[in-house]
Design a protein around this motif. Structure first.
Motif, mmCIF file in Angstrom:
data_model
loop_
_atom_site.group_PDB
_atom_site.id
_atom_site.type_symbol
_atom_site.label_atom_id
_atom_site.label_comp_id
_atom_site.label_asym_id
_atom_site.label_seq_id
_atom_site.Cartn_x
_atom_site.Cartn_y
_atom_site.Cartn_z
ATOM 1 N N PRO A 14 0.748 -1.328 -0.116
ATOM 2 C CA PRO A 14 -0.195 -0.048 0.103
ATOM 3 C C PRO A 14 0.740 1.376 -0.040
ATOM 4 N N ALA A 15 2.032 1.241 0.774
ATOM 5 C CA ALA A 15 2.648 2.444 0.769
ATOM 6 C C ALA A 15 3.286 2.746 -0.655
ATOM 7 N N ARG A 16 4.024 1.674 -1.331
ATOM 8 C CA ARG A 16 4.589 1.827 -2.426
ATOM 9 C C ARG A 16 3.735 2.380 -3.561
ATOM 10 N N GLU A 17 2.266 1.772 -3.465
ATOM 11 C CA GLU A 17 1.308 2.004 -4.550
ATOM 12 C C GLU A 17 0.956 3.518 -4.204
ATOM 13 N N ARG A 48 17.107 2.803 -19.492
ATOM 14 C CA ARG A 48 17.102 4.133 -19.131
ATOM 15 C C ARG A 48 17.336 4.027 -17.610
ATOM 16 N N LEU A 49 18.274 4.759 -16.898
ATOM 17 C CA LEU A 49 18.416 4.547 -15.555
ATOM 18 C C LEU A 49 17.556 5.787 -14.960
ATOM 19 N N PRO A 50 17.135 5.723 -13.944
ATOM 20 C CA PRO A 50 16.236 6.541 -13.102
ATOM 21 C C PRO A 50 16.804 7.755 -12.755
ATOM 22 N N ASP A 51 16.014 9.009 -12.686
ATOM 23 C CA ASP A 51 16.894 10.183 -12.266
ATOM 24 C C ASP A 51 17.021 10.280 -10.653
ATOM 25 N N MET A 52 16.239 9.417 -10.020
ATOM 26 C CA MET A 52 16.112 9.503 -8.582
ATOM 27 C C MET A 52 15.581 8.032 -7.960
ATOM 28 N N ILE A 53 15.888 7.673 -6.897
ATOM 29 C CA ILE A 53 15.599 6.387 -6.370
ATOM 30 C C ILE A 53 15.067 6.921 -5.004
ATOM 31 N N PHE A 54 13.956 6.392 -4.804
ATOM 32 C CA PHE A 54 13.358 6.722 -3.143
ATOM 33 C C PHE A 54 13.284 5.075 -2.725
ATOM 34 N N VAL A 55 13.929 4.833 -1.446
ATOM 35 C CA VAL A 55 13.905 3.594 -1.043
ATOM 36 C C VAL A 55 13.173 3.883 0.577
ATOM 37 N N SER A 56 12.179 3.186 0.847
ATOM 38 C CA SER A 56 11.659 3.153 1.952
ATOM 39 C C SER A 56 12.761 2.922 3.070
ATOM 40 N N ALA A 57 12.499 3.571 4.420
ATOM 41 C CA ALA A 57 13.400 3.496 5.350
ATOM 42 C C ALA A 57 13.289 1.894 6.126
ATOM 43 N N ALA A 58 11.911 1.448 5.864
ATOM 44 C CA ALA A 58 11.405 0.202 6.382
ATOM 45 C C ALA A 58 12.009 -0.891 5.647
ATOM 46 N N ALA A 79 20.437 10.244 -8.100
ATOM 47 C CA ALA A 79 19.850 10.842 -6.630
ATOM 48 C C ALA A 79 19.331 9.736 -5.782
ATOM 49 N N TYR A 80 19.440 9.528 -4.754
ATOM 50 C CA TYR A 80 19.326 8.460 -3.690
ATOM 51 C C TYR A 80 18.611 9.010 -2.538
ATOM 52 N N LEU A 81 17.141 8.825 -2.346
ATOM 53 C CA LEU A 81 16.586 9.437 -1.033
ATOM 54 C C LEU A 81 16.034 8.217 -0.246
ATOM 55 N N ILE A 82 16.033 8.287 0.961
ATOM 56 C CA ILE A 82 15.342 7.263 1.940
ATOM 57 C C ILE A 82 14.359 8.231 2.237
ATOM 58 N N ILE A 83 12.882 7.436 2.184
ATOM 59 C CA ILE A 83 11.753 8.026 2.507
ATOM 60 C C ILE A 83 11.008 7.126 3.728
ATOM 61 N N ALA A 84 10.103 7.866 4.346
ATOM 62 C CA ALA A 84 9.316 7.173 5.423
ATOM 63 C C ALA A 84 7.894 7.931 5.265
ATOM 64 N N ALA A 85 6.919 7.609 5.280
ATOM 65 C CA ALA A 85 5.615 7.955 5.094
ATOM 66 C C ALA A 85 5.256 8.349 6.578
ATOM 67 N N ARG A 86 4.798 9.586 6.648
ATOM 68 C CA ARG A 86 4.281 10.050 8.061
ATOM 69 C C ARG A 86 2.818 10.775 7.954
ATOM 70 N N GLY A 87 1.827 9.681 7.937
ATOM 71 C CA GLY A 87 0.522 10.180 7.660
ATOM 72 C C GLY A 87 0.415 10.550 6.264
ATOM 73 N N GLN A 88 -0.019 11.787 5.986
ATOM 74 C CA GLN A 88 -0.088 12.073 4.405
ATOM 75 C C GLN A 88 1.016 12.731 4.038
ATOM 76 N N ASP A 89 2.156 13.263 4.932
ATOM 77 C CA ASP A 89 3.528 13.602 4.581
ATOM 78 C C ASP A 89 4.554 12.428 4.461
#
Length: 132
Positions: A14-17, A48-58, A79-89
């Motif tokens: 669900p978070a990925r979707e 084609r390589l992505p411009d950015m990768i988001f990886v869940s902290a989980a 570009a590589y960013l680690i991301i975590a959902a915090r409610g709607q943010d």
């Protein structure tokens, strides 16, 4: 349409979707992956390589994926960013940084644009912000 190519890596379906839908609705091309292993397979097979990768902290292998990327000459420019959902943010941080920033969905797309749009094409006000 923005046409930046992003990868979202999260084992939580669900978070990925949710993030994939948000990014696609914002005009990005998005490639979802359920694990760091699948992300590496997709990167190796991609034309084609992505411009950015988001990886869940989980994602258990999230910390292992980054060193793999930086050891590769072609992948180290992503570009590589680690991301975590915090409610709607979203909480976002870069590997090696203790600074975490919270972004609402609109601000998240602004962050992506600042990182993936080459600075010479960005408006002057954004170029100044990039240098800061």
């Amino acid at each position: 349409m923005k046409r930046a190519y992003l990868m979202v890596v999260d084992h939580d379906v669900p978070a990925r979707e949710r993030l994939t839908r948000l990014l696609r609705a914002s005009g990005y091309v998005v490639c979802p992956a359920s694990s760091a292993e699948q992300a590496l397979e997709l990167l190796r097979a991609a034309g084609r390589l992505p411009d950015m990768i988001f990886v869940s902290a989980a994602v258990p292998e999230a910390t292992a994926l980054y060193p793999t990327l930086i050891r590769s000459a072609s992948l180290s420019k992503i570009a590589y960013l680690i991301i975590a959902a915090r409610g709607q943010d979203f909480a976002v941080f870069r590997p090696g940084s203790t600074t975490e920033r919270i972004f609402d969905p609109r601000s998240l797309t602004q962050l992506i644009d600042r990182i993936v749009i080459p600075p010479r094409f960005a408006p002057v006000s954004e170029r100044r912000a990039l240098r800061a």
